[in-house]
Design a protein around this motif. Structure first.
Motif, PDB file in Angstrom:
ATOM      1  N   PHE A   1      25.652 -77.392  23.110  1.00 38.68           N
ATOM      2  CA  PHE A   1      26.470 -76.257  23.532  1.00 38.68           C
ATOM      3  C   PHE A   1      27.752 -76.209  22.742  1.00 38.68           C
ATOM      4  O   PHE A   1      28.775 -76.688  23.188  1.00 38.68           O
TER       5      PHE A   1
ATOM      6  N   PHE B   1      30.622 -74.203  21.730  1.00 38.54           N
ATOM      7  CA  PHE B   1      31.368 -72.965  21.967  1.00 38.54           C
ATOM      8  C   PHE B   1      32.595 -72.917  21.063  1.00 38.54           C
ATOM      9  O   PHE B   1      33.534 -72.192  21.344  1.00 38.54           O
TER      10      PHE B   1
ATOM     11  N   ALA C   1      32.768 -86.101  20.233  1.00 38.47           N
ATOM     12  CA  ALA C   1      32.485 -85.271  21.413  1.00 38.47           C
ATOM     13  C   ALA C   1      31.014 -85.219  21.805  1.00 38.47           C
ATOM     14  O   ALA C   1      30.696 -84.767  22.902  1.00 38.47           O
TER      15      ALA C   1
ATOM     16  N   LEU D   1      29.212 -86.122  25.203  1.00 35.58           N
ATOM     17  CA  LEU D   1      29.361 -85.319  26.416  1.00 35.58           C
ATOM     18  C   LEU D   1      28.153 -84.418  26.586  1.00 35.58           C
ATOM     19  O   LEU D   1      27.532 -84.007  25.626  1.00 35.58           O
TER      20      LEU D   1
ATOM     21  N   SER E   1      26.287 -80.905  28.208  1.00 35.14           N
ATOM     22  CA  SER E   1      26.356 -79.491  28.609  1.00 35.14           C
ATOM     23  C   SER E   1      27.748 -78.940  28.816  1.00 35.14           C
ATOM     24  O   SER E   1      28.493 -78.745  27.860  1.00 35.14           O
ATOM     25  N   ASP E   2      28.140 -78.691  30.062  1.00 35.28           N
ATOM     26  CA  ASP E   2      29.401 -77.999  30.352  1.00 35.28           C
ATOM     27  C   ASP E   2      30.583 -78.667  29.678  1.00 35.28           C
ATOM     28  O   ASP E   2      31.449 -78.011  29.118  1.00 35.28           O
ATOM     29  N   TYR E   3      30.600 -79.991  29.755  1.00 38.96           N
ATOM     30  CA  TYR E   3      31.725 -80.721  29.194  1.00 38.96           C
ATOM     31  C   TYR E   3      31.807 -80.516  27.692  1.00 38.96           C
ATOM     32  O   TYR E   3      32.882 -80.322  27.135  1.00 38.96           O
TER      33      TYR E   3
ATOM     34  N   ALA F   1      30.667 -77.964  26.042  1.00 40.70           N
ATOM     35  CA  ALA F   1      31.064 -76.577  25.805  1.00 40.70           C
ATOM     36  C   ALA F   1      32.581 -76.447  25.883  1.00 40.70           C
ATOM     37  O   ALA F   1      33.216 -75.872  25.000  1.00 40.70           O
ATOM     38  N   ILE F   2      33.168 -77.016  26.937  1.00 43.10           N
ATOM     39  CA  ILE F   2      34.611 -76.876  27.102  1.00 43.10           C
ATOM     40  C   ILE F   2      35.353 -77.661  26.033  1.00 43.10           C
ATOM     41  O   ILE F   2      36.346 -77.186  25.467  1.00 43.10           O
ATOM     42  N   ALA F   3      34.844 -78.857  25.702  1.00 43.50           N
ATOM     43  CA  ALA F   3      35.517 -79.648  24.674  1.00 43.50           C
ATOM     44  C   ALA F   3      35.501 -78.921  23.342  1.00 43.50           C
ATOM     45  O   ALA F   3      36.525 -78.877  22.647  1.00 43.50           O
TER      46      ALA F   3
ATOM     47  N   ILE G   1      35.297 -75.708  22.809  1.00 44.00           N
ATOM     48  CA  ILE G   1      36.244 -74.585  22.847  1.00 44.00           C
ATOM     49  C   ILE G   1      37.653 -75.094  22.617  1.00 44.00           C
ATOM     50  O   ILE G   1      38.411 -74.538  21.819  1.00 44.00           O
ATOM     51  N   GLY G   2      37.996 -76.184  23.301  1.00 45.65           N
ATOM     52  CA  GLY G   2      39.342 -76.743  23.147  1.00 45.65           C
ATOM     53  C   GLY G   2      39.607 -77.113  21.703  1.00 45.65           C
ATOM     54  O   GLY G   2      40.648 -76.767  21.145  1.00 45.65           O
ATOM     55  N   ILE G   3      38.634 -77.775  21.065  1.00 45.59           N
ATOM     56  CA  ILE G   3      38.844 -78.202  19.680  1.00 45.59           C
ATOM     57  C   ILE G   3      38.974 -76.995  18.761  1.00 45.59           C
ATOM     58  O   ILE G   3      39.828 -76.954  17.879  1.00 45.59           O
TER      59      ILE G   3
ATOM     60  N   GLU H   1      40.108 -74.126  19.514  1.00 45.34           N
ATOM     61  CA  GLU H   1      41.432 -73.520  19.693  1.00 45.34           C
ATOM     62  C   GLU H   1      42.502 -74.331  18.973  1.00 45.34           C
ATOM     63  O   GLU H   1      43.465 -73.772  18.451  1.00 45.34           O
ATOM     64  N   ILE H   2      42.326 -75.651  18.932  1.00 45.21           N
ATOM     65  CA  ILE H   2      43.285 -76.470  18.183  1.00 45.21           C
ATOM     66  C   ILE H   2      43.201 -76.121  16.696  1.00 45.21           C
ATOM     67  O   ILE H   2      44.221 -75.918  16.035  1.00 45.21           O
TER      68      ILE H   2
END
Lengths: 334, 426
Positions: free
Chosen positions: B57, B59, B181, B184, B186-188, B190-192, B194-196, B198-199
């Motif tokens: 995942f 994102f 990363a 991790l 599925s969901d985790y 995906a969120i990680a 996205i965070g990266i 954005e960084i």
């Protein structure tokens, strides 16, 4: 003393305000994760939507010349919450419930929630364009409180009326939620379902009701957080995406599914962001006379430049995910 | 109807759709749309490798697309004389040395035979010192370059080299991200991601010395003869645009064809089978002796390479690198819609989805604009007044349409238009 006041104004006030908003958003996200087992991406847009509902209702009041001593945004918040709840339940019924019935994996729901994000964002921008709005453009003024510190020979501590109300509302909402979760039958059912959905169902808990209740709470809190954020700064249609990641970060740092963890995570991130961009050289300035000549305090000593403020949250999020993926308080996983 | 004829029929439908759009929008416009959709298709294929083959995942597509865009800008933009003759390179070298020193410090601290809390405290301290040392060198370097040269300029090489570099750079970054990363699920994840991403976005957007930030870099060289080149040889301006875009399209199609061939082969081979096994049941795959994380890292890097190339092609086609224009909606979620609607796990599906969704996404703007003008006409007649700001509002309809498409696709066609063919040997 001046230095302390500066610190309070820049960090304590700003951090508390940001922390309350993150906390309220993160509670909703974490509850949805706990009960429905997916990361609800549309949460940021529910906040924006709630804020716009409040804004529209407030506009109606302004139109009839009704002005109150407290900002209208706070007064109309319950009405806006009701509207947000209605929309959230509608979305659940039309989008998420059919997928759940089909037994879709949590990640499918996550992607569906991104679809919902896009729909909501499109609709909000369709109606409100991409400009900025403010509750205080229609005749209301944002009153500013100053606590006189002249007895200590310092500048006053300043904060605005919405900021005070925001903290009060947050505390009240959290207390109500706490009472609900620990004191009522339904709240206990909810916690039971968050712990183990199958076991809750065979114990005779009405899971449908709990799911609906989750949306009610999450939507109400999202609406409150969104409205208060837009009362503090301004109301923008693209508020959502900037806020959803720190909120998830807060929820994950606190441990997904853990309400109290989400509150702690929200405040942690709020303070981390404000401390990250805080310019420490102001604090160190009194030392300038004491230090030897060869140490010069640079004018900018903030840990990260201001434009990277949001990045602080992401960095904390990534570190938490790698170091302790279940969060500080132990969280659930899909 | 078997899956091949279904796919053929759908591609035929797409071709008819493209021709119809071409008749409506004119040849110059449709050639531009097709060009962009090929670049988007490459990124979608990259996502299909990550998500379709391996169920990862990601994102954070935006980050890789942006890295590709930066890479092609850096490689193909003309050389900046003032930068290379000034003090800029020295400053940057010092920053690089500081970075290396910080890296060595952290690396050394990791090796120390300490345990528990002391080690953690030491690591945090070392990271902090490394960060401060690096910041103390990079900040003046950035200030100097921004003041004297604007930004560091490029290398003045051929854009195609830039595409390759974009792929390599994105792959390298993906390797680092994947390394930290991919544990991790599925969901985790995906969120990680996205965070990266954005960084990465914040870094590229604010590193003015490197990328010129929001001031944007243009014009970025075009890899094939430009309309201007054709006009110099006496081709009429209107036709020259079609020639130039046609040339680019041919080049882009060659790239897509090569990629398509390679990843199709990879999918069918033992490697692809192993990836699907990991995707469907990583515990079983693990117990069969497959190194799940290492294999997923391969997929992640391979997908990111394609995303980087796609992002690079997009930038050299638009001829402008504008870090401010990268938004999660059209550089992350759009690709997810493409792959899910097309059919995750099936490259032909992802390709179809990319072309189709890109056209639908871009065309829903002018369509809703026409719709709004019609409604506005009625409301004016009824005496309610016209709808204000139709042009900017109708663009937002694209986002709404995208959301509706993904929700409908998940509900009614969760396997996509051309589903993955699950072969069972008897």
């Amino acid at each position: 003393m001046d230095v302390l006041v500066f610190f309070i104004n820049k960090v304590l006030v700003a951090g508390t305000v940001l922390g309350s908003i993150y906390a309220l958003g993160a509670i909703g996200a974490t509850l949805i994760f706990g009960i429905l087992r997916f990361a609800h991406f549309a949460h940021g847009d529910m906040m924006t939507m709630g804020a716009f509902f409040a804004f529209l209702i407030a506009l109606v009041f302004y139109h009839y010349g009704i002005y109150l001593p407290v900002p209208m945004g706070f007064v109309v918040m319950p009405l806006a919450m009701l509207l947000t709840i209605a929309v959230a339940l509608g979305i659940d019924k039309t989008v998420y419930a059919p997928l759940r019935r089909r037994g879709a994996r949590p990640v499918t729901l996550l992607i569906a929630s991104i679809g919902v994000t896009l729909m909501l964002q499109g609709l909000i921008r369709l109606f409100f364009g991409t400009g900025q709005y403010s509750f205080f453009d229609y005749g209301e003024t944002k009153s500013i409180f100053r606590i006189d510190m002249s007895w200590a020979g310092a500048r006053p501590i300043t904060f605005t009326q919405p900021q005070v109300l925001m903290v009060i509302v947050t505390v009240v909402l959290v207390l109500i939620l706490n009472f609900f979760l620990t004191g009522t039958r339904l709240g206990k059912a909810m916690r039971a379902m968050a712990d183990n959905a199958d076991l809750a169902q065979v114990s005779g808990i009405n899971t449908q009701l709990v799911v609906r209740l989750t949306w009610v709470i999450a939507a109400a809190l999202a609406c409150a957080a969104g409205t208060m954020l837009s009362l503090d700064v301004s109301l923008k249609p693209d508020l959502a995406f900037n806020i959803i990641l720190p909120i998830f970060a807060a929820a994950i740092v606190g441990g997904l599914g853990q309400v109290y963890g989400a509150i702690a995570g929200g405040f942690l991130l709020g303070f981390a962001e404000t401390l990250g961009v805080f310019n420490w050289s102001t604090i160190l300035r009194p030392l300038a006379g004491v230090l030897p000549d060869w140490i010069v305090i640079p004018p900018d000593l903030s840990l990260v430049p201001t434009e990277y403020k949001l990045t602080v949250s992401f960095v904390i999020l990534v570190i938490t995910l790698l170091w302790r993926p279940t969060g500080i308080f132990k969280g659930a996983s899909t | 109807m078997n899956s091949v004829s279904r796919a053929a029929l759908l591609y035929l439908g797409l071709a008819v759709f493209i021709v119809l759009v071409g008749l409506w929008q004119g040849p110059a416009n449709i050639s531009l749309l097709l060009l962009q959709s090929t670049a988007f298709a490459l990124v979608a294929l990259g996502l299909n490798v990550q998500f379709g083959y391996g169920g990862l995942f990601n994102f954070g597509i935006l980050g890789f697309v942006m890295i590709g865009g930066f890479a092609v800008t850096f490689v193909s933009y003309p050389v900046s004389k003032t930068f290379w003759t000034g003090e800029g390179p020295i400053w940057l070298l010092r920053a690089l040395v500081a970075f290396a020193a910080g890296f060595a410090l952290v690396w050394g601290a990791r090796r120390l035979p300490l345990k528990g809390g002391w080690k953690a405290a030491l690591m945090v301290l070392c990271y902090f010192i490394a960060y401060v040392v690096y910041r103390s060198q990079i900040d003046p370097a950035a200030n100097y370059i921004e003041k004297h040269d604007g930004f560091i300029g490029g290398l003045g090489l051929h854009p195609v080299l830039g595409w390759i570099f974009g792929g390599i750079l994105a792959g390298g970054v993906a390797w680092i991200i994947g390394k930290i990363a991919l544990g991790l699920r599925s969901d985790y994840l995906a969120i990680a991601t996205i965070g990266i991403s954005e960084i990465i976005r914040a870094l590229i957007k604010n590193a003015d010395w490197l990328t010129r930030g929001t001031l944007t870099v243009s014009p970025i060289p075009w890899p094939v003869p430009t309309p201007g080149d054709y006009q110099d040889h006496g081709v009429a301006p209107a036709v020259s645009f079609i020639y130039a875009r046609g040339g680019y399209l041919a080049l882009a199609l060659v790239v897509v064809a090569i990629v398509m061939f390679l990843i199709q082969r990879a999918y069918g081979g033992p490697w692809g089978r192993m990836m699907r096994a990991i995707r469907d049941n990583f515990i079983a795959a693990n117990s069969m002796g497959k190194n799940v994380t290492a294999r997923q890292l391969e997929l992640f890097v391979l997908g990111a390479v394609l995303m980087g190339i796609g992002g690079a092609m997009l930038v050299s086609m638009l001829q402008i690198f504008d870090p401010g224009s990268y938004q999660p909606i059209n550089h992350t979620f759009l690709f997810w819609v493409m792959v899910i609607v097309g059919g995750a796990g099936n490259n032909w599906g992802a390709l179809l989805g990319a072309m189709l969704i890109y056209l639908v996404y871009t065309l829903s703007g002018p369509l809703s604009q026409a719709l709004f003008y019609a409604i506005s006409g009625w409301t004016t007649q009824l005496g309610w007044g016209a709808i204000p700001d139709i042009d900017s509002r109708s663009l937002q309809m694209r986002v709404f349409v995208l959301g509706v498409v993904i929700v409908l696709a998940l509900r009614y066609a969760p396997k996509g238009l051309i589903p993955e063919v699950v072969r069972r040997e008897r």
